[in-house]
Write an enzyme that holds these catalytic residues in place. Sequence first.
Site, PDB file in Angstrom:
ATOM      1  N   GLN C 112       0.844  -1.199   0.000  1.00 16.00           N
ATOM      2  CA  GLN C 112       0.000   0.000   0.000  1.00 16.00           C
ATOM      3  C   GLN C 112       0.879   1.249   0.000  1.00 16.00           C
ATOM      4  OE1 GLN C 112      -1.473   1.372   3.699  1.00 16.00           O
ATOM      5  NE2 GLN C 112      -3.607   1.282   3.064  1.00 16.00           N
ATOM      6  N   SER C 115       1.022   6.568   2.721  1.00 18.29           N
ATOM      7  CA  SER C 115       1.693   7.546   3.593  1.00 18.29           C
ATOM      8  C   SER C 115       2.942   8.138   2.955  1.00 18.29           C
ATOM      9  CB  SER C 115       2.122   6.880   4.897  1.00 18.29           C
ATOM     10  OG  SER C 115       1.016   6.509   5.646  1.00 18.29           O
ATOM     11  N   SER C 147       4.806  -1.623   4.292  1.00 20.66           N
ATOM     12  CA  SER C 147       5.175  -3.001   4.607  1.00 20.66           C
ATOM     13  C   SER C 147       4.978  -3.848   3.363  1.00 20.66           C
ATOM     14  CB  SER C 147       4.375  -3.528   5.798  1.00 20.66           C
ATOM     15  OG  SER C 147       3.017  -3.446   5.553  1.00 20.66           O
ATOM     16  N   GLU C 230      -9.068  -2.089   5.950  1.00 16.21           N
ATOM     17  CA  GLU C 230      -7.957  -2.297   6.878  1.00 16.21           C
ATOM     18  C   GLU C 230      -8.497  -2.382   8.305  1.00 16.21           C
ATOM     19  OE1 GLU C 230      -5.031   0.797   6.700  1.00 16.21           O
ATOM     20  OE2 GLU C 230      -3.507  -0.450   7.689  1.00 16.21           O
ATOM     21  N   GLU C 364      -4.647   8.997  17.755  1.00 12.49           N
ATOM     22  CA  GLU C 364      -5.225  10.339  17.777  1.00 12.49           C
ATOM     23  C   GLU C 364      -6.224  10.504  16.629  1.00 12.49           C
ATOM     24  OE1 GLU C 364      -1.900   9.704  18.093  1.00 12.49           O
ATOM     25  OE2 GLU C 364      -1.871  10.092  20.247  1.00 12.49           O
TER      26      GLU C 364
END
Lengths: 430, 430, 394, 394
Positions: C112, C115, C147, C230, C364
């Site tokens: 994926q 990010s 990953s 996910e 968060e």
Amino acid sequence: MSEVGERLAAGAQAEGFPDLLYSDAERALADALRSLLGDRAAPATVLARTESAQTYDDGLWQALAADLGLAGLLIPERDGGAGASYREAAAAAETLGSFAAPVPYLGSAVVATAALLAAGAPVRGGLGPPPQAAPSAQPAQPAEPAGSSPRASTEAADLLRKMADGGVTVALAVPFATQPAPRGPAFPATVRLAGPRHGDTDSGVSRLRGTVTGVADALPAGLLLVPADGVPECLYLVDMAADGVSKAPLASLDMTRQLCDLWFDDAPGTLVASGQAAKRAVTAALAAGAAILAAEQVGLAQRCLDMTVSYARERRQFARPIGSFQALKHRMADLWVEIALARAAARYAAACLSSGDPDAPVAVAMAKAYCSQVAVHAAQECVQLHGGIGFTWEHPAHLYLKRAKADSLALGTPDAHRAALAGLVNLPGP
Amino acid sequence: MSEVGERLAAGAQAEGFPDLLYSDAERALADALRSLLGDRAAPATVLARTESAQTYDDGLWQALAADLGLAGLLIPERDGGAGASYREAAAAAETLGSFAAPVPYLGSAVVATAALLAAGAPVRGGLGPPPQAAPSAQPAQPAEPAGSSPRASTEAADLLRKMADGGVTVALAVPFATQPAPRGPAFPATVRLAGPRHGDTDSGVSRLRGTVTGVADALPAGLLLVPADGVPECLYLVDMAADGVSKAPLASLDMTRQLCDLWFDDAPGTLVASGQAAKRAVTAALAAGAAILAAEQVGLAQRCLDMTVSYARERRQFARPIGSFQALKHRMADLWVEIALARAAARYAAACLSSGDPDAPVAVAMAKAYCSQVAVHAAQECVQLHGGIGFTWEHPAHLYLKRAKADSLALGTPDAHRAALAGLVNLPGP
Amino acid sequence: MLKPEQVRERVRAFLAEHDPAAASRQDFLNARFDAGLAWVHYPEGLGGLGASRALQAVADAEFDAADAPGIDPDRNPIGRGMAAPTILAYGSDEQQRRWLRGIWTGEEVWCQLFSEPGAGSDLAALATRAASDGESWVVTGQKVWTSQAHLARWGLLLARTDPGVEKHAGLTYFACDMTAPGVEVRPLRQLTGEAEFNEVFLTEARIPDSDRIGPVGEGWKVANATLMSERVNIANARSGPRESGMIGPVAAAWRARPELRTPGLHDRLLALWTEAEVARLAGEMLRQQLAAGKPGPEGSAAKLVFARLNQEISAYEMELAAADGLRYDDWTMRRPERSSFFGRSPSFRYLRARGNSIEGGTSEILRNIIAERVLGLPSEPRQDKGVPWKDLPR
Amino acid sequence: MLKPEQVRERVRAFLAEHDPAAASRQDFLNARFDAGLAWVHYPEGLGGLGASRALQAVADAEFDAADAPGIDPDRNPIGRGMAAPTILAYGSDEQQRRWLRGIWTGEEVWCQLFSEPGAGSDLAALATRAASDGESWVVTGQKVWTSQAHLARWGLLLARTDPGVEKHAGLTYFACDMTAPGVEVRPLRQLTGEAEFNEVFLTEARIPDSDRIGPVGEGWKVANATLMSERVNIANARSGPRESGMIGPVAAAWRARPELRTPGLHDRLLALWTEAEVARLAGEMLRQQLAAGKPGPEGSAAKLVFARLNQEISAYEMELAAADGLRYDDWTMRRPERSSFFGRSPSFRYLRARGNSIEGGTSEILRNIIAERVLGLPSEPRQDKGVPWKDLPR
């Protein structure tokens, strides 16, 4: 175990896992209850009731009994009850908890009912073996037990029938703080048998003497189930109106469930169960009380969160709704997560009790330990996030705070229930 | 006590209260140290050192000893040291902690030095009474003690003199996890005396046998202080280079203070103290270590907060510095409050040790219990609030996390120090 | 809908035609996929039968009973857990036929590429640029925390195709061929010493327009499907037997080593044990909700609780271990195919668990999501609303 | 600066002239004030000698030794702790002469009229309106959480004199005569059953311009001096001997009632005891900083810690008390002159402590202050900046 192994094991286990979801019947019961309480147990009504002379709302209790069958929810249909299980009883308790409703549901419809059911009288046909003759050194003896068993059985069944429609309200005369066995006392009796009174002719009547402090739901009760010390231990039925029975209401932390002290001064009692049956009855009653109280705590916590969220959406400071401040949002989110967990714990405890699952003692101890903390946390956050208004007498937040804190101390504190777990799941202390 | 009474009592007590503020000398020492470490112990340097063969930075330690007198801070001036107190030692530790500096300050300049000082050799003139003859049933005996006292005394004083300028580095051979007495072991010895070797002629040399695991600051040490079991217990000085001494570095959680295991195989040792003096030496050493480690934890926690605050001011997400998000601000504010409290606790412990205050055992236990938690909390928040980058090897946050967690386990866990308090402040267990 | 017996019969019929012992593993799995017996709730033609999800267990049990080669559940977790549902929802028919089989069999591993160093929590602010040259897209940028990237044949790529519009609006979703020129994978070492993750550098890597998933400019919507999957996966994966999680080694150590027990540690153990078990029950309740077709919002809670408990329990384990906690097992830089908490030292568990509240969405951000989407609390004042991405402060 | 001996001599000289036994209490205190021996660090003529604050103890000890009548420290805490420093900093010479003596002697009690139902944390948004008619101000509005209002002769009033400017800019600070027409005080009952506080309704109450403290429009600055004094007071007041705070009754119960002890409660007791003692040390450190003339920002922490510890300890005490915790001592509506945690039931302490994180600035606001003023973290996006008060959303 490998993570693959885990996943397989989880799948395998899941098949036999108790159903944790709310059934349609439970949802319907909760909806009906919510609607009735919405009309008759609004916060201002509940608050006013705590300041009145009669802190229990008898009229409301009668309505709950008549309209929704709440008084006899756990009583078998053949005895006039709804024949429901602890699952439905828990669903009702959740809703009652969300209103802090001042009715003796927990004490009469759950605890006392569970005691009578477990005493075996109506369900299992009989009170078990009659009490054994006690050594003569004992200061007081049970009244002649021989032959009392069938009478008691009939009486218990009669009693459940009267309780089923709310006609009679019963309380178990033990301190509200009492934890269920095994970690709690094996038989929480502070009352003893006194000798028969001059003139007592009915061999089925015994005389009780002693004090029980801090009893819940006894103020509105017409009858008391009184555990009495002796050999063997016995459980007696005592009429609140009888000579020699007196009660004194206490200034209680939670005035929506005001406690009282009870005095027995040669009060007449009828045997309900003795020996192992009496112990079983009291233990089952307290365990059921703890499990259903956990459900009540879930309902209370959810209500506190709901109130807080809606206040935070309306209240503006710094030209913004305070609910848009991230620190507050995160705290409400954390609370929501805790409540989701607490709900699972309470559902599991009720499910285990319903099905007689051997994991029930673990489930009850976990639920009471965990839900107590969540309810207190939710109520404390409710006060805090309401700011000044939440600290006033006029705002209902304190009703929840007081009930949450009192409930956390009732029927065993979180610490006490965790200590019980130590033995149940083989994590012994040092 | 009324609140008036309290205020009066507070005023009365305040007069004799130890000074918790930093003195000008302490501030000057910390400033100089910060400047030196800023040059020579930048995060990248410290990280690279943890991956090298020599995880301790000898050059840095020599510089700290030579330029700032850190190696001999606690050593009396007449023995070539700075003659400073535990207050200054704590101030230095705070700064060292804020860099996670890989130097044996704690082990040599604090723990071993405190042991030697408390053994009484240089300060109180002698090692106390010579060890008593042990019963012959003991498998191993101390080497002939008679006459060893004056020699040991001279040797200890000589040793302190050599330590004062960093020429010799000494470690106390006990596991880093060891809690000080009274709750820790009365004498943490896993080494025993072996009989004299064939050919041993010096009556002042004993032979030691055993293993000590997980020792801090022993890797760079030239000499070891080794507690040995026996009657009486003795403390020996052992040359790391001697035959029969071997060490093996451990993969340690905190590679900025890498532990090692030590083996003694008939290793030659010279008596430093015995009996009560040996016990006193080891207890004083560990207590001093715990107090100074608490100061180190304060420095580390402050550094973690500083790093986090400055990252939160720079890092932007959602078109805002993340430090403007209230949930994060509140967490940093809470951390700041905790650090203020931890600092007071550590200052008090150092002050009590400096003045020989009878409250010192309470002060040390409180400081180590509280500062451990604060340092770990600060380091964990540092990793979390840095987000992904804080979880990488390249970012220094993990150096602090590992040191904080290791320090919290060293010289007694928070749980262990709280348990010690129970006895010290009369709050006994059930 | 198919009945369990019908599924069972189909498997038996399939096995009658495909001898598990005779075929190569890959051929057998391909054939099983083509027969609709891979994930039975997928549509026919795409490895499924359009059956109820609950019948998967029936099919699997039949294959297991026949000792048939199965898929390796540890292989291609992102492909099966995230790529497949996303492709099923947004991929073209051709893309579905091209990719789903390889995903299920594990022949092609997926990763994926979301990010970036500058876009973690604020994922929609990502800067990786995909510019069209008519036939294909030219992609340049840097991805991080990837990953499986070093094992992957394909990457789920979210890239910016229009910097001139509001940040969410300018994104497009692609499948990126990880073997294409301009795609470079470098290990990213984490604080445990291992490199489970990677950085991926994209330097004018070309992606044919046929590998675009969903319309241009709708990448954010597609990415949300991936992220939702996910979270569902995380929630689903956490329901093991009692003590199967992080509490397991702690309870075992407590039982095996009475010398470690102290009164103070006892109550904390019981509190953590209770929380771990209650969290497991909540996971079970969630699983029952999903099975009943009534997924609740509690899924958002699962990862949050998982992270917090892993961190608290592993921190506790360190205090219980005391002297042993000062040690680490191995600082060697390694590239594990899959990370596991077990079989390692308490200190490894403690360190690795710190990442649980960062990876896959920080705690968060999860709290923000719960507060806004579940509780309906108002969002904070947004400073990036209506601002073209290129004009955002950085 | 004066030396201790000089202060001592002045007290002795004063006592030689004013026989403590002969004078009336009020006359004696007035004379002591006039002699500069009230608060020795105040300026001469205003009850002080311009001496070091540390010399107050010297003077007090001399008066105590002579058995002289002293001030009642429980009377007029807001007057002494907040009104006096504010008037000293911002009052005119005439105001200082008019009010300070009565404040110190306790002859005139003061209260603080700041908070409003709609302006709690966001104090600067307050709506109470003061309109000038030339000679005096006509004030209308509602104040809340006013302790001592029912005893007070004067109130420190913050009111809006200009709704047309930004919220902080339109405020002015007054001394409000609590006996004036249009000032009505009503008890405000709190969840403990008591009414420590009041609501104050101001209905066209008139305040002469001579009772304005500080310039028109600068009320926010003056109010901040008051709030700062409040926090310093709280910090100063918290330094008692070991176990003098909320932990005291808990430790006493633990020692006296072994039957209540459990292993699980033991570790929590020790943790709370440690925190309480560490907080006390931090208070002592702060006191030393103040004494050394170097007040640190740690003062902001004191109230925050005080509130949290009071809440945690009293909650713990309830669990320790168990059955006794289910009881309350008295729900009668009462109006205590001063609230104390002691001499009441654990359940009272538990309930009353909930207010500690709300009254005098919520813990949330204190955290904001620490984050922004101490740590220098950026403020959140402000939606009320530059907006005239009258145009703010409500």
